[in-house]
Each structure stands twice: as structure tokens, then as C-alpha cells.
Design an enzyme around this catalytic site. Sequence first.
Site, PDB file in Angstrom:
ATOM      1  CE  LYS A 121      -0.932  -4.845  -4.679  1.00 49.52           C
ATOM      2  NZ  LYS A 121      -2.374  -4.720  -4.911  1.00 49.52           N
ATOM      3  NE  ARG A 162      -0.235  -8.620  -5.232  1.00 43.32           N
ATOM      4  CZ  ARG A 162       0.828  -8.320  -4.511  1.00 43.32           C
ATOM      5  NH1 ARG A 162       2.029  -8.342  -5.086  1.00 43.32           N
ATOM      6  NH2 ARG A 162       0.730  -7.985  -3.250  1.00 43.32           N
ATOM      7  CG  HIS A 186      -9.719  -4.049   4.570  1.00 45.85           C
ATOM      8  ND1 HIS A 186      -9.934  -3.335   3.415  1.00 45.85           N
ATOM      9  CD2 HIS A 186      -9.223  -5.245   4.192  1.00 45.85           C
ATOM     10  CE1 HIS A 186      -9.573  -4.077   2.386  1.00 45.85           C
ATOM     11  NE2 HIS A 186      -9.139  -5.244   2.825  1.00 45.85           N
ATOM     12  CE  LYS A 242      -0.917 -10.982  -0.990  1.00 44.74           C
ATOM     13  NZ  LYS A 242      -1.343  -9.826  -0.226  1.00 44.74           N
ATOM     14  CG  HIS A 296     -10.719  -0.667  -1.407  1.00 45.46           C
ATOM     15  ND1 HIS A 296      -9.887  -1.122  -2.406  1.00 45.46           N
ATOM     16  CD2 HIS A 296     -10.205  -1.151  -0.254  1.00 45.46           C
ATOM     17  CE1 HIS A 296      -8.926  -1.860  -1.873  1.00 45.46           C
ATOM     18  NE2 HIS A 296      -9.097  -1.891  -0.571  1.00 45.46           N
ATOM     19  CG  ASN A 321      -7.653  -6.162  -5.899  1.00 47.22           C
ATOM     20  OD1 ASN A 321      -7.118  -6.053  -4.810  1.00 47.22           O
ATOM     21  ND2 ASN A 321      -7.044  -5.861  -7.034  1.00 47.22           N
ATOM     22  CD  GLU A 373      -8.601  -9.382   3.055  1.00 41.06           C
ATOM     23  OE1 GLU A 373      -8.651 -10.011   1.974  1.00 41.06           O
ATOM     24  OE2 GLU A 373      -8.583  -8.135   3.129  1.00 41.06           O
ATOM     25  NE  ARG A 409      19.236   6.886  -4.183  1.00 44.28           N
ATOM     26  CZ  ARG A 409      20.330   7.529  -3.803  1.00 44.28           C
ATOM     27  NH1 ARG A 409      21.291   6.878  -3.179  1.00 44.28           N
ATOM     28  NH2 ARG A 409      20.474   8.795  -4.057  1.00 44.28           N
ATOM     29  CD  GLU A 440      -3.489  -5.670  -8.371  1.00 50.25           C
ATOM     30  OE1 GLU A 440      -2.956  -5.686  -7.251  1.00 50.25           O
ATOM     31  OE2 GLU A 440      -4.588  -5.173  -8.610  1.00 50.25           O
ATOM     32  CG  HIS A 465     -10.579  -5.955  -1.733  1.00 46.95           C
ATOM     33  ND1 HIS A 465     -11.001  -7.237  -1.477  1.00 46.95           N
ATOM     34  CD2 HIS A 465      -9.617  -5.683  -0.808  1.00 46.95           C
ATOM     35  CE1 HIS A 465     -10.301  -7.720  -0.453  1.00 46.95           C
ATOM     36  NE2 HIS A 465      -9.461  -6.800  -0.031  1.00 46.95           N
TER      37      HIS A 465
HETATM   38  N1  LIG Z   1      -0.091  -4.696   1.829  1.00 44.20           N
HETATM   39  C1  LIG Z   1      -1.127  -5.415   1.527  1.00 44.20           C
HETATM   40  O1  LIG Z   1      -1.082  -6.270   0.631  1.00 44.20           O
HETATM   41  C2  LIG Z   1      -2.374  -5.229   2.309  1.00 44.20           C
HETATM   42  C3  LIG Z   1      -3.422  -6.156   2.187  1.00 44.20           C
HETATM   43  C4  LIG Z   1      -4.550  -5.982   2.973  1.00 44.20           C
HETATM   44  C5  LIG Z   1      -4.617  -4.925   3.863  1.00 44.20           C
HETATM   45  N2  LIG Z   1      -3.581  -4.043   3.948  1.00 44.20           N
HETATM   46  C6  LIG Z   1      -3.615  -2.926   4.909  1.00 44.20           C
HETATM   47  O2  LIG Z   1      -3.635  -3.454   6.218  1.00 44.20           O
HETATM   48  C7  LIG Z   1      -4.231  -2.513   7.096  1.00 44.20           C
HETATM   49  C8  LIG Z   1      -5.179  -3.229   8.026  1.00 44.20           C
HETATM   50  O3  LIG Z   1      -4.445  -4.171   8.765  1.00 44.20           O
HETATM   51  P1  LIG Z   1      -5.030  -4.813  10.107  1.00 44.20           P
HETATM   52  O4  LIG Z   1      -6.412  -5.246   9.871  1.00 44.20           O
HETATM   53  O5  LIG Z   1      -4.040  -5.783  10.573  1.00 44.20           O
HETATM   54  O6  LIG Z   1      -5.169  -3.540  11.069  1.00 44.20           O
HETATM   55  P2  LIG Z   1      -4.191  -2.881  12.153  1.00 44.20           P
HETATM   56  O7  LIG Z   1      -2.790  -3.016  11.795  1.00 44.20           O
HETATM   57  O8  LIG Z   1      -4.735  -1.519  12.377  1.00 44.20           O
HETATM   58  O9  LIG Z   1      -4.484  -3.759  13.450  1.00 44.20           O
HETATM   59  C9  LIG Z   1      -5.775  -3.768  13.994  1.00 44.20           C
HETATM   60  C10 LIG Z   1      -5.774  -3.382  15.470  1.00 44.20           C
HETATM   61  O10 LIG Z   1      -5.316  -4.486  16.251  1.00 44.20           O
HETATM   62  C11 LIG Z   1      -4.216  -4.105  17.070  1.00 44.20           C
HETATM   63  N3  LIG Z   1      -3.381  -5.308  17.147  1.00 44.20           N
HETATM   64  C12 LIG Z   1      -2.599  -5.834  16.192  1.00 44.20           C
HETATM   65  N4  LIG Z   1      -2.119  -7.012  16.581  1.00 44.20           N
HETATM   66  C13 LIG Z   1      -2.592  -7.249  17.815  1.00 44.20           C
HETATM   67  C14 LIG Z   1      -2.450  -8.314  18.729  1.00 44.20           C
HETATM   68  N5  LIG Z   1      -1.778  -9.425  18.416  1.00 44.20           N
HETATM   69  N6  LIG Z   1      -3.048  -8.201  19.943  1.00 44.20           N
HETATM   70  C15 LIG Z   1      -3.791  -7.095  20.249  1.00 44.20           C
HETATM   71  N7  LIG Z   1      -3.979  -6.071  19.409  1.00 44.20           N
HETATM   72  C16 LIG Z   1      -3.387  -6.150  18.207  1.00 44.20           C
HETATM   73  C17 LIG Z   1      -3.618  -2.921  16.371  1.00 44.20           C
HETATM   74  O11 LIG Z   1      -2.908  -2.099  17.266  1.00 44.20           O
HETATM   75  C18 LIG Z   1      -4.856  -2.223  15.819  1.00 44.20           C
HETATM   76  O12 LIG Z   1      -5.457  -1.446  16.807  1.00 44.20           O
HETATM   77  C19 LIG Z   1      -4.896  -1.472   6.213  1.00 44.20           C
HETATM   78  O13 LIG Z   1      -4.149  -0.284   6.249  1.00 44.20           O
HETATM   79  C20 LIG Z   1      -4.842  -2.076   4.814  1.00 44.20           C
HETATM   80  O14 LIG Z   1      -4.741  -1.117   3.799  1.00 44.20           O
HETATM   81  C21 LIG Z   1      -2.478  -4.186   3.190  1.00 44.20           C
HETATM   82 ZN   LIG Z   2      -8.296  -6.839   1.751  1.00 47.54          ZN
END
Ligand SMILES: NC(=O)c1ccc[n+]([C@@H]2O[C@H](COP(=O)([O-])OP(=O)(O)OC[C@H]3O[C@@H](n4cnc5c(N)ncnc54)[C@H](O)[C@@H]3O)[C@@H](O)[C@H]2O)c1
Ligand SMILES: [Zn+2]
Length: 362
Positions: A143, A241, A265, A227, A252, A245, A185, A121, A237, A248
Site C-alpha cells: 500500500k 486483509r 498513529h 502480514k 484514524h 485494521n 502494531e 508508469r 483488501e 484503526h
Molecule cells: N503502507 C502501509 O501499509 C502503512 C501501514 C501503516 C502505516 N502507514 C503510514 O506510515 C506512516 C507512519 O510511519 P512511521 O510511524 O514510521 O512514521 P515516520 O515515517 O514519520 O517516522 C517517525 C519519525 O521517526 C524518524 N525516524 C525514522 N527512522 C528513524 C531512525 N531509525 N532513527 C531516528 N529517527 C528516525 C522520522 O524522521 C520521523 O520523524 C503514516 O503516514 C501511515 O499512514 C502505512
Molecule cells: Zn496502523
Amino acid sequence: MREITVPLGTRSYSILIAPKLLPKLGAHCAELKLGKRCAIITDKNVGPRYAKVAVKSLRAAGFEPVTITVAPGETAKSLKTVQACYDQLAAHRLERKSFIVALGGGVVGDLAGFVAATYLRGIAFVQVPTTLLAQVDSSVGGKVGVNLKAGKNLVGAFYQPRLVLCDLDTLKSLPPREYRAGLAEVIKYGIIYDRDLFARLERELPKLQKLDPKVVGEVVARCCEIKAEVVGQDETESGLRAILNFGHTIGHGLEAISRYGKYLHGEAISIGQVAAAELSAALLDFPELDTQRVADLFRRAGLPTSVDLNASELKKLFAAMCLDKKVSDGEIKFVLAKRIGEVVWGQRVSEDMIRATLNPSR
Ligand SMILES: NC(=O)c1ccc[n+]([C@@H]2O[C@H](COP(=O)([O-])OP(=O)(O)OC[C@H]3O[C@@H](n4cnc5c(N)ncnc54)[C@H](O)[C@@H]3O)[C@@H](O)[C@H]2O)c1
Ligand SMILES: [Zn+2]
């Protein structure tokens, strides 16, 4: 080192930003008064590079870490991986006071955060974001969640970390395409909240692209500050917040119709933000000059700014946008800009208008 507070009363936490921070992970976790046992959740690209340093640092501070490594990429954000993580946490006897360290990009952060939110939990978790996108966006704000076949992020929670530790050195090993995607971003924060940041990005983009330590540190910190401010005012949100987006809704949709294969993304929201700027010009008197500045900056950052969709793809795009969580009562609502640095949310935009913006020639 820069320190920013996310102001959420008793659940407030710090974002620490600096190079060479990972070796100090243990010392910073020690300040949180958590149990000894912990699990580092990471992926196959990040683990081999950084888990060893994280483990060493945690051990030196008296913690007993185990490492759980998941597959890299979006597919790891699944209930199947969540289940596999639970099993390993239980096997290592993590208990109520234990904690999870999310070491990786947004995928690992969202997944590990969701595991932390639900195991027993809820146990504490610490974000150690290693992509630019994760440092400026996904690691902050709580999130967390995973995807279903029906769509992205359909299962999740608002669950805040206890600490976010951004080691800027980890960005050096990030593939260039992932770094560029993160810039989408970064630019977004300029458009939605901070005209000066946008102008700085216009001036200092080359330095940012070359990972100039001073500029990267200051820019990451400013994005986190924005942020933190937005999340502090509207954690779940219900209003403000939503400005995060910007770009987005279309972004999306594009990710969904390309089955999360064609665009990262950041690339999809780059196209989405340029389209949102054009819609803003048509509907809100967003200055023509600002529309050009927005498109130019994304282009200079090496990001795509337009798509060419045929009629059937456009149809799919609308269907995908209607499935998005941001839709209420079947109506697509947009975040639009009044000028660079100031946006409004909840703006109704007709399908015809979106069609004309995306494909002016058809
Ligand atoms: N929670 C939120 O508020 C929020 C906001 C925006 C995006 N997201 C989510 O985030 C995700 C995308 O995140 P991302 O763009 O970081 O992608 P990711 O986590 O897939 O990382 C991108 C790639 O880079 C590699 N990688 C990461 N760090 C590295 C490093 N330092 N050196 C070498 N390789 C590295 C990873 O293994 C992966 O292959 C999506 O699922 C999206 O929905 C969440
Ligand atoms: Zn985003």
C-alpha cells in the site's frame, strides 16, 4: 538473517531481517537484476544517519545512486513532495530499469513507493524501513500513497516492493516515543492472529522495550510473517486483509480530529484497539479477562488506552470515522475480536454503542 517471502506469484518478494543489513543493501539489490541508476528517498532525520552507508554499499555493488531528502513527518506525504521527487528523478535521468530505495519510516515508504508506482508508469522499488512501525507493517504489502487536505492516504496504489530489508540496528536511534508507537502494531498482530505471540509479548515486553536483539529479531520476523500471510491471501483488501485494521476505525478518527498533531498513529490505534476489545466484549462475548489483558499490555507498553471526549469532539469523531475509506454506504464497519488471536471483520456497530464504550461516564 531471517528471510520471509511475501507470496504473490511472479511479484513475490523477500523480507530480510537482521542487524547490520544496511551495509549489504547493494549486494542484495544486485540480485534483483535492476538498472544501474537509482535514487534513495529519505528524510532529514534518517538521511544524515544512514544514507552514507546506503550510498557506499550501492556504489560498491556497481550502482549509481542519488539521494533525495524530504522533510520529516506526515506533511511530506503530499502531492507537492511527489512532484519534487519526480523532478529530481528526471534531472538524474532515472529510466525504466532504474529503481528507488525508500530509506526511512512509513512516511518515506508510502511516499517513495507512490513515486515508484507512478514515475514512468512504474519503476522498481526497495523498502529499507527504519522505524518499528515500518518494519512490522507499512513496508510490507504494497500500500503506497499520499494524503490530501481532505484526509489521509486518499491517493495511492497497490504497488509491491521488490525487496524489504529490515536492519534491526536502525531501531537504536529511533526516538523512544516512536518505538512505543510501533509496539501498538506489534501487539495488534497478537490480537488479530496469534495468541501465542500475544502471550510472548506479555512475558517479554521488558526485553522488547530494552531492544534485546534476539527478542526484537524474532518478534519483528513473526509480525512480518503474519502480514505476508494475510497479504498473500488478499492483496487488495477484498476480505481478510481488513483484519489488519483492528483498532484503526476509531484510531484514524482520533488522528483526524486532533489534526494529526496530538497522537502518533500507534498511540491513536492503541486507544482504538482497547475500545475495539471492549466493543467485542459487549457484542461478541470476547472474554472479560481478555479485555483486561489487552488494556494491560498497551498500558505496560507505555501507550494511551482511553480518551476523554466532550460532546462536540465526539460528534467530530463520528464525522471523521464516516469519511474513512473503510466506510461503505455510510455504515461504519468494525473488526472485532472473538478471543485473543481470532477476529472477524465487517461488524456493524451503532454510534450509541461506540459512544458508550469511549465515554462510559457521560
Ligand atoms: N503502507 C502501509 O501499509 C502503512 C501501514 C501503516 C502505516 N502507514 C503510514 O506510515 C506512516 C507512519 O510511519 P512511521 O510511524 O514510521 O512514521 P515516520 O515515517 O514519520 O517516522 C517517525 C519519525 O521517526 C524518524 N525516524 C525514522 N527512522 C528513524 C531512525 N531509525 N532513527 C531516528 N529517527 C528516525 C522520522 O524522521 C520521523 O520523524 C503514516 O503516514 C501511515 O499512514 C502505512
Ligand atoms: Zn496502523
